[in-house]
Design a protein around this motif. Structure first.
Motif, short mmCIF file in Angstrom:
data_model
loop_
_atom_site.label_atom_id
_atom_site.label_comp_id
_atom_site.label_asym_id
_atom_site.label_seq_id
_atom_site.Cartn_x
_atom_site.Cartn_y
_atom_site.Cartn_z
N TYR A 188 0.84 -1.20 0.00
CA TYR A 188 0.00 0.00 0.00
C TYR A 188 0.87 1.25 0.00
N VAL A 189 1.88 1.26 0.86
CA VAL A 189 2.78 2.41 0.94
C VAL A 189 3.48 2.62 -0.39
N TYR A 190 3.93 1.54 -0.98
CA TYR A 190 4.68 1.63 -2.24
C TYR A 190 3.80 2.19 -3.37
N LEU A 191 2.60 1.68 -3.49
CA LEU A 191 1.74 2.09 -4.60
C LEU A 191 1.18 3.50 -4.42
N LEU A 192 0.98 3.92 -3.18
CA LEU A 192 0.30 5.18 -2.92
C LEU A 192 1.23 6.37 -2.69
N HIS A 193 2.48 6.12 -2.31
CA HIS A 193 3.32 7.25 -1.90
C HIS A 193 3.63 8.20 -3.06
N GLY A 194 3.52 7.72 -4.29
CA GLY A 194 3.77 8.60 -5.43
C GLY A 194 2.78 9.74 -5.54
N PHE A 195 1.57 9.54 -5.03
CA PHE A 195 0.56 10.60 -5.08
C PHE A 195 0.91 11.74 -4.13
N ILE A 196 1.84 11.49 -3.22
CA ILE A 196 2.36 12.54 -2.35
C ILE A 196 3.67 13.10 -2.92
N ILE A 197 4.56 12.20 -3.31
CA ILE A 197 5.89 12.60 -3.77
C ILE A 197 5.85 13.41 -5.05
N GLN A 198 5.07 12.96 -6.02
CA GLN A 198 5.10 13.62 -7.33
C GLN A 198 4.62 15.08 -7.30
N PRO A 199 3.52 15.40 -6.61
CA PRO A 199 3.17 16.83 -6.49
C PRO A 199 4.24 17.63 -5.74
N PHE A 200 4.86 17.03 -4.72
CA PHE A 200 5.93 17.71 -4.00
C PHE A 200 7.08 18.04 -4.96
N ARG A 201 7.42 17.09 -5.82
CA ARG A 201 8.49 17.31 -6.79
C ARG A 201 8.09 18.38 -7.80
N GLU A 202 6.88 18.26 -8.32
CA GLU A 202 6.45 19.16 -9.40
C GLU A 202 6.44 20.61 -8.95
N PHE A 203 5.98 20.85 -7.73
CA PHE A 203 5.85 22.22 -7.23
C PHE A 203 7.01 22.62 -6.31
N GLU A 204 8.04 21.75 -6.24
CA GLU A 204 9.25 22.03 -5.47
C GLU A 204 8.92 22.44 -4.03
N ILE A 205 8.03 21.66 -3.41
CA ILE A 205 7.63 21.94 -2.04
C ILE A 205 8.75 21.61 -1.06
N LEU A 206 9.51 20.56 -1.37
CA LEU A 206 10.65 20.18 -0.54
C LEU A 206 11.93 20.34 -1.33
N TRP A 207 13.01 20.66 -0.64
CA TRP A 207 14.30 20.78 -1.32
C TRP A 207 15.39 20.34 -0.36
N TYR A 208 16.55 20.06 -0.93
CA TYR A 208 17.66 19.55 -0.13
C TYR A 208 18.90 20.38 -0.43
N ASN A 209 19.41 21.07 0.60
CA ASN A 209 20.60 21.90 0.44
C ASN A 209 21.74 21.50 1.39
N HIS A 210 21.40 20.97 2.55
CA HIS A 210 22.41 20.63 3.55
C HIS A 210 22.17 19.22 4.07
N TRP A 211 23.24 18.57 4.49
CA TRP A 211 23.15 17.17 4.90
C TRP A 211 22.20 16.98 6.08
N TYR A 212 22.14 17.96 6.99
CA TYR A 212 21.31 17.78 8.17
C TYR A 212 19.81 17.84 7.84
N GLU A 213 19.48 18.34 6.66
CA GLU A 213 18.07 18.34 6.27
C GLU A 213 17.55 16.93 5.98
N THR A 214 18.48 15.99 5.92
CA THR A 214 18.09 14.59 5.74
C THR A 214 17.15 14.13 6.85
N PHE A 215 17.35 14.66 8.07
CA PHE A 215 16.52 14.24 9.19
C PHE A 215 15.05 14.62 8.97
#
Length: 274
Positions: free
Chosen positions: A215-242
């Motif tokens: 369920y997690v595998y099939l459904l998580h794309g509906f969260i991830i893909q909009p986040f990617r498309e609209f650049e809601i999350l970004w990664y600049n520093h290693w500590y943001e991994t947390f």
């Protein structure tokens, strides 16, 4: 989820496998196509033979079970070595045009096959204090090496791990086979390290979450893909991994929750009630 091992290859088993994997594939392939269209992606339509993003796993899983009908007849060591050879050889041919995630299916098949042949006795041999310590040292050293010497922002580097790109496109037409062999070895050592470190036993609600990973595998794309498309999350520093780890954990908990499973069970398992 599947029929017993001894029934692999029988017509009834194949039909059940198609129902469990291929029908959800068709459903979610359509849903992700609609999602990409709504997000305004230029290449929103790929056709039925070219899996949308994570949908490749369902196709590969179906193919792995079919391949197992032949490979399980070969002694374990020889069978896995043959699968590794095929996975390495696959990189010398550009299989992207053939669809159905063919390259990834062949490249990752050795891991599925090794899991099939692994027994409880094998797992117990791995779960020792010595291998646990060795695993921690190995993973720490590998992390340090990747952090210091591998540029994870360069597509050419990360494509080595996808299993979908031919060696020629990776600018390693001659050395590609050796590189993939090294990746196989490192991946195998990582898996052994993780098995050694994972505690045995039932962990209550964590174990329940593990039962709903599809369920997690099939459904998580509906969260991830909009986040990617609209650049809601970004990664600049290693500590943001947390933050990503915390958000990922929250996503897993939500998507494996009883309401989410009940709502989406007709799409994932083709059942209205448990």
């Amino acid at each position: 989820m599947f029929y017993p091992i001894q029934r692999y290859g029988e017509p009834k088993y194949i039909l059940n496998l198609a129902k469990k994997l291929l029908l959800p594939y068709l459903i979610f392939q359509g849903l992700y196509t609609v999602l990409y269209f709504l997000l305004g992606r230029e290449e929103w339509y790929k056709g039925i033979l070219h899996p949308q993003w994570a949908m490749r796993f369902l196709v590969s899983l179906f193919c792995w079970h079919i391949l197992l009908v032949l490979f399980k007849r070969i002694p374990a060591a020889a069978s896995i070595l043959l699968a590794v050879f095929i996975g390495i050889a696959a990189g010398y041919v550009d299989l992207s045009a053939y669809g159905l995630s063919l390259s990834r299916t062949l490249v990752f098949f050795p891991f599925f096959l090794a899991g099939y042949f692994m027994t409880k006795e094998n797992v117990q041999l791995i779960k020792t204090k010595a291998l646990s310590i060795a695993g921690i040292i190995f993973m720490t050293a590998l992390f340090a090496f990747i952090y210091l010497f591998i540029n994870v922002d360069v597509t050419l580097d990360t494509d080595w791990l996808s299993g979908a790109v031919a060696y020629q496109r990776l600018e390693a037409e001659m050395s590609g086979g050796l590189m993939r062999l090294i990746i196989y070895i490192l991946a195998a050592l990582l898996i052994i390290s993780m098995i050694a470190l994972i505690p045995s036993g039932d962990f209550g609600w964590l174990t329940k979450i593990g039962e709903k990973t599809l369920y997690v595998y099939l459904l998580h794309g509906f969260i991830i893909q909009p986040f990617r498309e609209f650049e809601i999350l970004w990664y600049n520093h290693w500590y943001e991994t947390f933050w990503f780890v915390l958000l990922s954990a929250l996503g897993v908990i939500v998507l494996s929750s009883r309401p989410a499973v009940a709502l989406t069970r007709p799409l994932v398992e083709l059942k209205w009630k448990k």
